[in-house]
Design a protein around this motif. Sequence first.
Motif, short mmCIF file in Angstrom:
data_model
loop_
_atom_site.label_atom_id
_atom_site.label_comp_id
_atom_site.label_asym_id
_atom_site.label_seq_id
_atom_site.Cartn_x
_atom_site.Cartn_y
_atom_site.Cartn_z
N UNK A 101 0.90 -1.25 -0.04
CA UNK A 101 0.00 0.10 0.05
C UNK A 101 0.83 1.43 0.08
N UNK A 102 2.17 1.17 0.55
CA UNK A 102 2.90 2.48 0.57
C UNK A 102 3.45 2.61 -0.57
N UNK A 103 3.83 1.72 -1.54
CA UNK A 103 4.37 1.99 -2.85
C UNK A 103 3.08 2.29 -3.77
N UNK A 104 2.00 1.94 -3.52
CA UNK A 104 0.90 2.30 -4.52
C UNK A 104 0.48 3.64 -4.02
N UNK A 105 0.40 4.34 -2.72
CA UNK A 105 0.36 5.58 -2.19
C UNK A 105 1.34 6.46 -2.91
N UNK A 106 2.65 6.10 -2.89
CA UNK A 106 3.80 6.86 -3.44
C UNK A 106 3.71 7.01 -4.90
N UNK A 107 3.37 5.94 -5.77
CA UNK A 107 3.26 6.21 -7.02
C UNK A 107 2.18 7.20 -7.58
N UNK A 108 0.98 6.74 -7.04
CA UNK A 108 -0.36 7.51 -7.37
C UNK A 108 -0.13 8.92 -6.91
N UNK A 109 0.36 9.30 -5.85
CA UNK A 109 0.38 10.55 -5.48
C UNK A 109 1.52 11.35 -6.18
N UNK A 110 2.80 10.87 -6.47
CA UNK A 110 3.70 11.30 -7.48
C UNK A 110 3.24 11.88 -8.58
N UNK A 111 2.52 10.51 -9.12
CA UNK A 111 1.95 10.71 -10.44
C UNK A 111 0.74 12.00 -10.61
N UNK A 112 0.07 12.23 -9.58
CA UNK A 112 -0.74 13.49 -9.69
C UNK A 112 -0.12 14.50 -9.41
N UNK A 113 0.87 14.64 -8.50
CA UNK A 113 1.54 16.08 -8.12
C UNK A 113 2.51 16.30 -9.26
N UNK A 114 2.97 15.41 -9.88
CA UNK A 114 3.92 15.81 -11.15
C UNK A 114 3.20 16.52 -12.12
N UNK A 115 2.03 16.15 -12.34
CA UNK A 115 1.21 16.46 -13.48
C UNK A 115 0.56 18.08 -13.03
N UNK A 116 0.36 18.14 -11.78
CA UNK A 116 -0.04 19.48 -11.45
C UNK A 116 1.04 20.54 -11.30
N UNK A 117 2.34 20.06 -11.11
CA UNK A 117 3.54 20.96 -11.46
C UNK A 117 3.41 21.80 -12.67
N UNK A 118 3.18 20.96 -13.79
CA UNK A 118 3.01 21.48 -14.93
C UNK A 118 2.01 22.48 -15.39
N UNK A 119 0.88 22.61 -14.33
CA UNK A 119 -0.05 23.48 -14.22
C UNK A 119 -0.23 24.68 -13.20
N UNK A 120 1.19 24.76 -12.69
CA UNK A 120 1.51 25.91 -11.63
C UNK A 120 1.19 27.28 -12.27
N UNK A 121 0.67 28.10 -11.60
CA UNK A 121 0.47 29.55 -12.01
C UNK A 121 1.61 30.38 -11.51
N UNK A 122 2.26 29.99 -10.47
CA UNK A 122 3.31 30.85 -9.85
C UNK A 122 4.26 30.15 -9.11
#
Length: 422
Positions: A101-122
């Motif tokens: 569960x910790x591996x899945x949590x890390x992978x899913x969380x990082x996939x979401x956050x990495x994509x969000x970095x590409x949408x940062x406004x500032x």
Amino acid sequence: MSQPANVLAQTANFADPASYAGRNTLYWRRNLVICVIGSFTTLVSLSMLLPFLPLYVQQLGVTSPAAVVQWSGVAFGATFLGTALTAPLWGRLADRYGRKPMLVRAAVGMAIVMSLIGMAHNVYELVALRLAAGLIGGYASASIVMIGTQAPRERAGWALGILSTGALAGNLAGPLVGGFLPSLISIRSTFFAGGAMIAVAAILTVLLVREDFRPASDVKNRPAANAVASKAANRAVTITLLLTAMMVLLANMSIEPIITVYIGHLNVPADHLARTAGIVMACSAFGSMLTAARLGALADRIGSWNVIIGCLVLTGLVMVPQAFVTHWWQLAALRGLMGMTLAGLLPSIAKLVRHSAADHESGKMLGYLQSAQFAGQVVGPLIGGFIGVHIGLHSVFFVTGSLLIACAVLGQWARNRPGQAA
């Protein structure tokens, strides 16, 4: 030579089919392959922004050259800080709810956050998201917890060495990917591509990683052997191992803030300076890739303490001639050699930390180990920059080399304490 009773008890429990490691004997090799792939892809995604991070900071509205440098450093270091803060927590939860569960949590969380970095406004959102990547992510750290607790005692050094090789390869390939991908698909799209790579690792983890985790026996029922091991565990020795792990990363990262300036003093043309600095920095990771698995296997054969103390001494000695180089290729060769000796340290330290802890606390202790390593990555550049400015560039090598030799002496003391395995 006979081992102490508590070490024999640990070994017996580690091979017990009723124990966590014993039940996962059939799975650890396949899990190792997936963890290597996942560690590689997540670290490629996290490190690929190095070449274009200042450009992205400028796109987010920062115009002053000094502010661009400052915010780039803050954004890059935020991930290490986040991981250092939460690694023990995720390790503790891995002990309670299982490693997968910790591996899945890390992978899913990082996939979401990495994509969000590409949408940062500032730039504030960029720093916050980089911090979140460290707080939520940590796939490589979770992989160490899983493989460190599943691999048989006699193969643990080799397995952790292979895992370290995958992580090192990711850190090496990331800046190379980041050097050409933005020109093909734009900077923001590069983050989406990184998120997609991590998403693939998440899918592989969900579908292929196997774990036989039984909370009733792995958490609530603590075997007598584990009770003996926990009672015999030496707090001072554990602190020595954590301190040594921090110093390993500190020594490797201490030159990062000054390396471009230092290479500039070696008569490298200004237009080749950045490229040459990148090559020199990559040499350390490349050297470690060549020897991590071999030195991990050597630790399985001759003992982890022997490898740790030997590698500390060799690395400390290799630091010294770096202060006297006259050409950049000499520095590159010495950094590569240093990487080869550094590679034996972290897998061997992880093996000792894992086997010094009871099964129900192994994830937590390996989490503390990850925190120590990331603390070294944060503190190293700060110390290196301070010494380089106030004492001199050459002094950075002398100071970090001395710290490693001091850790070798401390390790020899810890090794000689009663109840310590080789």
